[in-house]
Design an enzyme around this catalytic site. Sequence first.
Site, PDB file in Angstrom:
ATOM      1  N   SER A 178      24.976 -23.903  14.720  1.00 14.73           N
ATOM      2  CA  SER A 178      23.656 -23.735  15.313  1.00 14.73           C
ATOM      3  C   SER A 178      22.555 -24.215  14.367  1.00 14.73           C
ATOM      4  CB  SER A 178      23.473 -22.284  15.727  1.00 14.73           C
ATOM      5  OG  SER A 178      22.504 -22.227  16.736  1.00 14.73           O
ATOM      6  N   TRP A 213      21.802 -23.810  26.590  1.00 10.56           N
ATOM      7  CA  TRP A 213      20.611 -23.914  25.732  1.00 10.56           C
ATOM      8  C   TRP A 213      20.759 -25.075  24.739  1.00 10.56           C
ATOM      9  CZ3 TRP A 213      15.830 -22.488  25.679  1.00 10.56           C
ATOM     10  CH2 TRP A 213      15.118 -22.222  24.507  1.00 10.56           C
ATOM     11  N   HIS A 225      27.862 -19.192  22.747  1.00 11.85           N
ATOM     12  CA  HIS A 225      27.305 -19.776  21.521  1.00 11.85           C
ATOM     13  C   HIS A 225      27.813 -19.002  20.298  1.00 11.85           C
ATOM     14  CE1 HIS A 225      24.152 -21.716  19.140  1.00 11.85           C
ATOM     15  NE2 HIS A 225      23.840 -20.532  18.646  1.00 11.85           N
ATOM     16  N   LYS A 284      22.451 -27.852  12.411  1.00 15.02           N
ATOM     17  CA  LYS A 284      21.386 -28.850  12.274  1.00 15.02           C
ATOM     18  C   LYS A 284      21.301 -29.261  10.806  1.00 15.02           C
ATOM     19  CE  LYS A 284      18.643 -25.948  15.496  1.00 15.02           C
ATOM     20  NZ  LYS A 284      18.946 -26.185  16.859  1.00 15.02           N
TER      21      LYS A 284
HETATM   22  C1  GTR Z   1      18.258 -20.219  18.719  1.00 12.80           C
HETATM   23  C2  GTR Z   1      17.589 -21.542  18.536  1.00 12.80           C
HETATM   24  C3  GTR Z   1      18.618 -22.614  18.430  1.00 12.80           C
HETATM   25  C4  GTR Z   1      19.718 -22.254  17.470  1.00 12.80           C
HETATM   26  C5  GTR Z   1      20.104 -20.793  17.524  1.00 12.80           C
HETATM   27  C6  GTR Z   1      20.969 -20.296  16.356  1.00 12.80           C
HETATM   28  O1  GTR Z   1      17.385 -19.183  18.925  1.00 12.80           O
HETATM   29  O2  GTR Z   1      16.733 -21.766  19.629  1.00 12.80           O
HETATM   30  O3  GTR Z   1      18.020 -23.851  18.105  1.00 12.80           O
HETATM   31  O4  GTR Z   1      19.392 -22.621  16.193  1.00 12.80           O
HETATM   32  O5  GTR Z   1      19.005 -19.973  17.579  1.00 12.80           O
HETATM   33  O6  GTR Z   1      20.777 -20.704  15.209  1.00 12.80           O
HETATM   34  O7  GTR Z   1      21.839 -19.472  16.632  1.00 12.80           O
END
Ligand code: GTR
Length: 401
Positions: free
Chosen positions: A238, A329, A380, A242
């Site tokens: 996540s 998402w 996720h 990045k």
């Molecule tokens: C979310 C964010 C994502 C991702 C995620 C995470 O809230 O919008 O871009 O980075 O967190 O890191 O789990």
Amino acid sequence: MQYVKRFALYFLFVIVLNRLQAQNTGEPNYDESKVPAYTLPNVLKTVTNRQVRNKATWEQLRRPEIIKLFEDNVYGQMPKAFDRLTYSIKRENISAMAGKATLKEVLIEVVHDQKRLAINLVLFVPTKPKGPVPVFLLINNRGKENTDPIRAHKSDFWPAEMVIDSGYAIAAFHVSDLAPDDTVSYVNGVLRLYPEQVTAPNGMRAIGAWAWGASRVLDYFEKDPSIDAKKVAIVGHSRGGKAALWAAAEDQRFAMCFSNCSGNTGAALSRRRFGETIRRINTVFPHWFAKNYKKFNNNEDLLPVDQHMLLAAIAPRPLYVTNASKDLWADPTGTYLSLKNASSVYALYKLGSNLPANPPAINQPIINSSLGYHNREGEHNLTAYDWNSFLKFADVYLKSR
Ligand code: GTR
């Protein structure tokens, strides 16, 4: 006729209005039919419109150009200079994991302009390896308990035993050592060493700081004889995913990259505006990217890059990206398309050409390609399923060389 024209105009007006409204309310779009028409910047055309036809032009001209575009517009600069890097082993246990591994807790210290930064590394190396071993390095953006050195707490987010059993070393550092993940206190880490970055419009912020930290850990690996520093795989989930992509793009010493569910400003195409958008990410996480990136809120088409170019900047090194089926998402389709659009650069190296046009079915990993991918069933997260695929991918591209 007049009616038809009027009706067509009205229809167009409604479509434009709807789109503007959707952008302004920040409502995420999860409807494929509402993905706007977009044109990706051509990864193989230089800013002066020169077509890139071979590795040499790619490496000498286009790749540096792309890195600079990402630095100036998205992630910020990556400071290269520091005065000193030292390390000390804080704790060592040569019979960790019931004798299967050696644990090292390493304190890495970076000094610049008389300021000091500490990075705490947890590292397990298989016992009695034949020589220096390849290592998986996780950028840990979740709780520190996930990388528990004494293994009282075990977590699939960092399944150290599983990786050790597969013959690899495994390591992790926590993002808070580099930049606390907070809109205010993110400056209380590596940015103390580079205060000019905080005010610069293209200054590094949290995601850049985490990637910077990964490179300092790699500096350490180069000094640790038990590690094969030419075989370091960077892993992130996540927001950590990045940072893993940015680290691998910036620092060509990383041999391999795993970016799990990285989504917007990670592996997914921004221009699709599916799920999380640039505006939303810059609003909720203003401390992640360079100030300049805010110019592209609701303005994706103006960006001189899209995320396929970040993936391409990792070529020819093996890259594996993932999604989870319920994690819309993070735009699974946009992530796969990004990978697919990076493949023209891998093709310059005669790699990655076997990537299918459409995303593979859920739980059908693509392993036998320098551009690997899976869309795991579920939420996720970074799970044992993901790691299992990472290990298979590494077995093909890290172990055999
Ligand atoms: C979310 C964010 C994502 C991702 C995620 C995470 O809230 O919008 O871009 O980075 O967190 O890191 O789990």
